[in-house]
Design a protein around this motif. Structure first.
Motif, short mmCIF file in Angstrom:
data_model
loop_
_atom_site.label_atom_id
_atom_site.label_comp_id
_atom_site.label_asym_id
_atom_site.label_seq_id
_atom_site.Cartn_x
_atom_site.Cartn_y
_atom_site.Cartn_z
N HIS A 130 8.73 6.75 -4.74
CA HIS A 130 8.18 6.90 -6.09
C HIS A 130 8.35 8.31 -6.66
O HIS A 130 7.53 8.73 -7.47
N LEU A 131 9.38 9.03 -6.26
CA LEU A 131 9.63 10.33 -6.88
C LEU A 131 9.79 10.17 -8.40
O LEU A 131 10.35 9.17 -8.87
N ASN A 132 9.31 11.15 -9.13
CA ASN A 132 9.34 11.03 -10.59
C ASN A 132 10.75 11.05 -11.16
O ASN A 132 10.95 10.77 -12.34
N THR A 133 11.75 11.39 -10.35
CA THR A 133 13.13 11.38 -10.82
C THR A 133 13.81 10.03 -10.62
O THR A 133 14.88 9.80 -11.17
N TYR B 203 10.72 -0.48 -4.39
CA TYR B 203 10.00 0.77 -4.14
C TYR B 203 9.09 0.63 -2.93
O TYR B 203 8.32 -0.33 -2.82
N VAL B 204 9.20 1.61 -2.01
CA VAL B 204 8.27 1.64 -0.88
C VAL B 204 6.90 2.06 -1.41
O VAL B 204 6.81 2.72 -2.45
N PRO B 205 5.82 1.69 -0.74
CA PRO B 205 4.49 2.08 -1.23
C PRO B 205 4.30 3.59 -1.21
O PRO B 205 4.95 4.30 -0.44
N LYS B 206 3.42 4.08 -2.05
CA LYS B 206 3.04 5.48 -1.98
C LYS B 206 2.43 5.73 -0.61
O LYS B 206 1.67 4.93 -0.08
N LYS B 207 2.77 6.85 -0.02
CA LYS B 207 2.37 7.22 1.35
C LYS B 207 2.98 6.27 2.38
O LYS B 207 2.52 6.22 3.52
N ARG C 127 1.04 -7.53 8.98
CA ARG C 127 -0.23 -8.22 8.75
C ARG C 127 -1.17 -8.13 9.95
O ARG C 127 -2.38 -8.31 9.82
N ILE C 128 -0.58 -7.81 11.10
CA ILE C 128 -1.41 -7.62 12.30
C ILE C 128 -1.72 -6.14 12.52
O ILE C 128 -2.89 -5.74 12.61
N LYS C 129 -0.68 -5.32 12.57
CA LYS C 129 -0.87 -3.91 12.93
C LYS C 129 -1.42 -3.07 11.79
O LYS C 129 -2.05 -2.03 12.03
N LEU C 130 -1.18 -3.49 10.55
CA LEU C 130 -1.67 -2.74 9.39
C LEU C 130 -2.70 -3.56 8.62
O LEU C 130 -2.81 -3.45 7.40
N ARG C 131 -3.45 -4.31 9.33
CA ARG C 131 -4.43 -5.23 8.74
C ARG C 131 -5.38 -4.50 7.80
O ARG C 131 -5.79 -5.02 6.76
N GLN C 132 -5.74 -3.25 8.15
CA GLN C 132 -6.72 -2.52 7.35
C GLN C 132 -6.21 -2.15 5.97
O GLN C 132 -7.00 -1.78 5.09
N LEU C 133 -4.91 -2.26 5.74
CA LEU C 133 -4.36 -1.91 4.44
C LEU C 133 -4.46 -3.04 3.42
O LEU C 133 -4.28 -2.82 2.23
N TYR C 134 -4.75 -4.25 3.91
CA TYR C 134 -4.80 -5.39 3.00
C TYR C 134 -6.16 -5.44 2.31
O TYR C 134 -7.19 -5.10 2.89
#
Length: 210
Positions: free
Chosen positions: A106-109, A135-139, A196-203
């Motif tokens: 998400h670079l502004n350029t 686009y990949v997610p921010k962070k 969905r398993i390892k990053l469950r906390q992001l949902y």
């Protein structure tokens, strides 16, 4: 995130290549004192002091399923440099592709609308019709496989002092030629199911409905 992960696991399609694009930089620095080479009984020695000579921007594109990589060195990082790289993809590297799918952050350029800044409207739209941007997610820049290639470039080529832009371009060009000649590609293993398993906390909700 899932959009990018699903894209990575689509089969290879030469008419719809998946290209990862990312940017970095290299500070130009020179030795104030000549390094002392290694000799019997002594390792090579480099003075910790150095001379600054500005910074160069690194623009890297890679097609993970084929191992192809292209690196461009510029003095600045603006929308015009990014548009130049996209035009090269369309006109030089993939002129026969039906759709070039580009993974970027998400670079502004990184603005597809920037085509309208540098081309007449009909030509700008013609370019945009040939691209599909993901686009990949921010962070979440780790999802961009171009980061892997930039890491290799830094370890194999940029992990030392380089004083001037001409030398940097020459060294990077040699690395690029060697990298493209190697029989290797990026074998991405992480899937949407893994996320969905390892990053469950992001949902936003629990996947089990609670």
């Amino acid at each position: 995130m899932e959009d990018v992960l699903d894209l990575y696991h689509e089969p290879y399609d030469e008419k719809r290549p998946v290209i990862c694009f990312d940017e970095s930089s290299k500070a130009l620095r020179g030795h104030k004192s000549d390094p002392l080479p290694a000799e019997p009984g002594a390792v090579a020695r480099v003075d910790h002091r150095y001379e600054r000579n500005g910074k160069q921007r690194i623009h890297l594109a890679t097609e993970p399923l084929t191992g192809w990589v292209a690196v461009e060195i510029t003095e600045r990082r603006r929308t015009t440099e990014w548009i130049d790289r996209m035009v090269e993809l369309a006109d030089v590297h993939y002129p026969d592709a039906d759709c070039i799918r580009v993974v970027v952050d998400h670079l502004n350029t990184h603005k597809p609308a920037g085509f309208y800044q540098f081309f007449p409207p009909d030509e700008a739209q013609a370019y945009l019709d040939r691209f599909e941007f993901h686009y990949v997610p921010k962070k979440g820049s780790w999802l961009n496989m171009a980061e892997i290639e930039i890491g290799v470039l830094k370890r194999q080529c940029l992990n030392r002092r380089i004083y001037d832009a001409a030398t940097l371009r020459s060294e990077v060009a040699a690395w690029q030629e060697h990298r493209n000649a190697a029989d290797r590609f990026i074998d991405w293993q992480f899937t949407t199911d893994d996320a969905r398993i390892k990053l469950r906390q992001l949902y936003p909700i629990e996947l089990n409905g609670n």
